[in-house]
Design a protein around this motif. Structure first.
Motif, short mmCIF file in Angstrom:
data_model
loop_
_atom_site.label_atom_id
_atom_site.label_comp_id
_atom_site.label_asym_id
_atom_site.label_seq_id
_atom_site.Cartn_x
_atom_site.Cartn_y
_atom_site.Cartn_z
N THR A 274 32.83 -18.13 -28.84
CA THR A 274 32.02 -17.85 -27.34
C THR A 274 31.10 -19.03 -28.02
O THR A 274 30.90 -19.50 -29.56
CB THR A 274 31.91 -16.61 -28.21
N GLY A 275 30.20 -18.44 -27.24
CA GLY A 275 28.93 -19.51 -27.25
C GLY A 275 27.62 -19.18 -26.90
O GLY A 275 27.99 -18.60 -26.12
N TRP A 276 26.59 -19.91 -27.34
CA TRP A 276 24.93 -18.93 -26.54
C TRP A 276 24.23 -20.62 -25.82
O TRP A 276 24.28 -21.73 -26.64
CB TRP A 276 24.96 -18.70 -27.93
N LYS A 277 23.61 -20.52 -25.13
CA LYS A 277 22.54 -22.01 -24.71
C LYS A 277 21.14 -20.74 -24.38
O LYS A 277 20.91 -19.88 -24.19
CB LYS A 277 23.13 -22.12 -23.34
N ASP A 278 20.35 -21.53 -25.16
CA ASP A 278 18.94 -20.83 -25.66
C ASP A 278 18.99 -19.48 -25.22
O ASP A 278 18.22 -18.40 -25.12
CB ASP A 278 18.44 -21.11 -24.41
N GLY A 279 20.39 -19.15 -26.80
CA GLY A 279 19.51 -17.66 -27.12
C GLY A 279 20.55 -16.76 -25.98
O GLY A 279 20.82 -15.48 -26.73
N ARG A 280 20.96 -17.05 -25.19
CA ARG A 280 22.13 -15.83 -23.88
C ARG A 280 23.13 -16.34 -23.99
O ARG A 280 23.98 -17.78 -24.10
CB ARG A 280 21.31 -16.52 -22.86
N GLN A 281 24.29 -15.89 -24.59
CA GLN A 281 25.65 -16.11 -24.27
C GLN A 281 26.19 -16.46 -23.42
O GLN A 281 25.71 -15.63 -22.37
CB GLN A 281 26.54 -14.25 -24.99
N THR A 282 26.79 -17.21 -22.93
CA THR A 282 27.06 -17.82 -21.96
C THR A 282 28.75 -17.92 -21.84
O THR A 282 28.50 -17.77 -20.20
CB THR A 282 26.75 -19.05 -22.11
N PHE A 283 29.27 -17.39 -22.66
CA PHE A 283 31.31 -17.39 -22.15
C PHE A 283 31.47 -16.72 -23.29
O PHE A 283 31.32 -16.45 -24.80
CB PHE A 283 31.52 -18.95 -22.30
N LEU A 284 33.00 -16.07 -23.61
CA LEU A 284 32.86 -15.20 -24.12
C LEU A 284 35.00 -14.88 -24.23
O LEU A 284 35.75 -15.65 -23.13
CB LEU A 284 33.11 -13.97 -24.59
N ARG A 285 35.83 -15.81 -25.29
CA ARG A 285 36.92 -15.74 -25.21
C ARG A 285 37.72 -15.42 -26.27
O ARG A 285 37.54 -15.24 -26.90
CB ARG A 285 36.99 -17.44 -25.30
N PRO A 286 38.32 -13.39 -25.21
CA PRO A 286 38.32 -13.13 -26.51
C PRO A 286 39.35 -13.09 -27.44
O PRO A 286 40.50 -13.78 -26.12
CB PRO A 286 38.74 -11.69 -25.36
N PRO A 287 40.08 -13.10 -28.09
CA PRO A 287 41.35 -13.44 -28.78
C PRO A 287 42.44 -12.87 -28.23
O PRO A 287 42.45 -11.15 -27.99
CB PRO A 287 41.45 -13.07 -30.74
N PRO A 288 44.15 -13.24 -28.67
CA PRO A 288 45.33 -13.39 -27.91
C PRO A 288 45.66 -11.88 -28.31
O PRO A 288 45.22 -11.62 -29.73
CB PRO A 288 46.14 -13.84 -28.03
N GLN A 289 45.73 -11.28 -28.24
CA GLN A 289 46.39 -9.54 -28.81
C GLN A 289 48.27 -9.70 -28.93
O GLN A 289 48.95 -9.90 -28.23
CB GLN A 289 46.17 -8.27 -28.34
N LEU A 290 48.60 -8.69 -29.69
CA LEU A 290 50.17 -8.83 -30.01
C LEU A 290 50.63 -7.49 -29.63
O LEU A 290 49.75 -6.61 -29.87
CB LEU A 290 50.84 -9.22 -31.76
N LEU A 291 51.55 -7.11 -28.48
CA LEU A 291 52.15 -6.09 -27.72
C LEU A 291 53.30 -5.58 -28.39
O LEU A 291 53.90 -5.25 -28.07
CB LEU A 291 51.66 -6.40 -26.80
N ARG A 292 53.05 -4.75 -29.63
CA ARG A 292 53.80 -4.99 -30.78
C ARG A 292 54.37 -3.61 -30.25
O ARG A 292 53.71 -2.15 -30.40
CB ARG A 292 53.55 -4.90 -32.14
N GLU A 293 55.98 -2.99 -30.05
CA GLU A 293 56.67 -1.62 -29.72
C GLU A 293 56.77 -0.93 -31.04
O GLU A 293 55.93 -1.36 -32.97
CB GLU A 293 57.36 -2.02 -29.87
N MET A 294 55.87 0.05 -30.85
CA MET A 294 55.08 1.39 -32.16
C MET A 294 57.00 1.86 -32.03
O MET A 294 57.00 2.26 -31.34
CB MET A 294 54.23 2.17 -31.93
#
Length: 294
Positions: A274-294
């Protein structure tokens, strides 16, 4: 970003980048270099077009002496434009592997004669990879004295240097970490992405840092941290926006990488989270998730 301005390209690229600069000012600050890709003395109309570009929003001017039949005159004219408009200058320089042939001495001489120290940068200089350690050390001292920054462009330089070698193909990437030891401002960047000069890439500077470390055979954590600086603090210093650390009251321009340290970030090609410019969040890249069978 370098924008070709000449009778072939016209102002199309410049107009497009100027619009992007405005449209994405909330997320990124774009600095435009009006660039003479195909020479000056061999194409007189280009000089007047560069003047127009500088009057209409370009932030600096750049040249490519190795495409000009009179490289020294090309260099002088680019410096003239820089002085006339009070802007920095940049050169794509010495894009070959002959250590005995170089336009860099002329750039150094013009920089010192015009008192342009700290306002000049050069890119490529692939012939530095063919220099002896002694010659490279002497050149590093001269570059530091003139305060000329040097940018290596690993993907393009590695792709284009020595294609006809047949065997033991040279890497052809300037060893800028050796120049850094002499106090030269050294940076890494992308030169082309997904075009004939470099038909791959994703604009990731972390990938360029990792590629350079691989090419230069650098693996120690302290040295990798120095490579990290070449895509972070040193480029900020090159464009006049550097600071050594987080400071209270400073502009909140931040990028967070998924790594425990700067050396780990380079070694693992850590993604930007993620990142900010001038205090404003400009992007977000969520982490990948493992889709484990329960």
């Amino acid at each position: 970003t370098f924008v070709e301005v000449d009778p072939r390209a016209g102002y199309r690229s410049l107009d497009a980048i100027k619009r992007l600069k405005v449209d994405y000012a909330w997320a990124i600050e774009i600095e435009i270099c009006a660039f003479a890709q195909e020479g000056l003395t061999n194409e007189p109309a280009t000089e007047a077009m560069l003047e127009t570009a500088l009057k209409s929003g370009a932030d600096l001017v750049g040249g490519c002496p190795y495409t000009d039949p009179q490289p020294a005159e090309h260099i002088r004219r680019i410096f003239d434009l820089g002085e006339r408009f009070h802007v920095p200058v940049d050169f794509h320089l010495d894009f070959h592997l002959d250590p005995t042939k170089s336009d860099l001495p002329e750039v150094i001489a013009q920089t010192i004669a015009r008192r342009y120290e700290g306002r000049v940068s050069v890119g490529h200089v692939t012939n530095l990879s063919a220099m002896t350690p002694e010659d490279l050390e002497a050149l590093g001292e001269r570059l530091a004295q003139a305060a000329i920054a040097v940018t290596a462009l690993p993907a393009t330089d590695l792709f284009l240097m020595g294609p006809g070698a047949g065997r033991l193909t040279p890497r052809g990437v300037a060893p800028i970490h050796r120049l850094a030891a002499h106090g030269v401002v050294t940076t890494l960047s992308t030169n082309n992405v997904m075009n004939p000069f470099t038909p791959f890439g994703d604009v990731s500077l972390m990938r360029m840092a990792n590629l350079y470390a691989n090419i230069a055979q650098i693996g120690a954590p302290a040295e990798l941290a120095g490579i990290f600086d070449m895509i972070m603090s040193l480029p900020a210093r090159l464009v006049g926006k550097g600071r050594k650390s987080l400071e209270v009251g400073a502009s909140a321009d931040l990028v967070i990488f998924d790594a425990l340290s700067s050396s780990d970030a380079v070694a693992q090609i850590a993604p930007a989270v993620t990142g900010w410019k001038d205090g404003r969040q400009t992007f977000l890249r969520p982490p990948p998730q493992l889709l484990r069978e329960m």
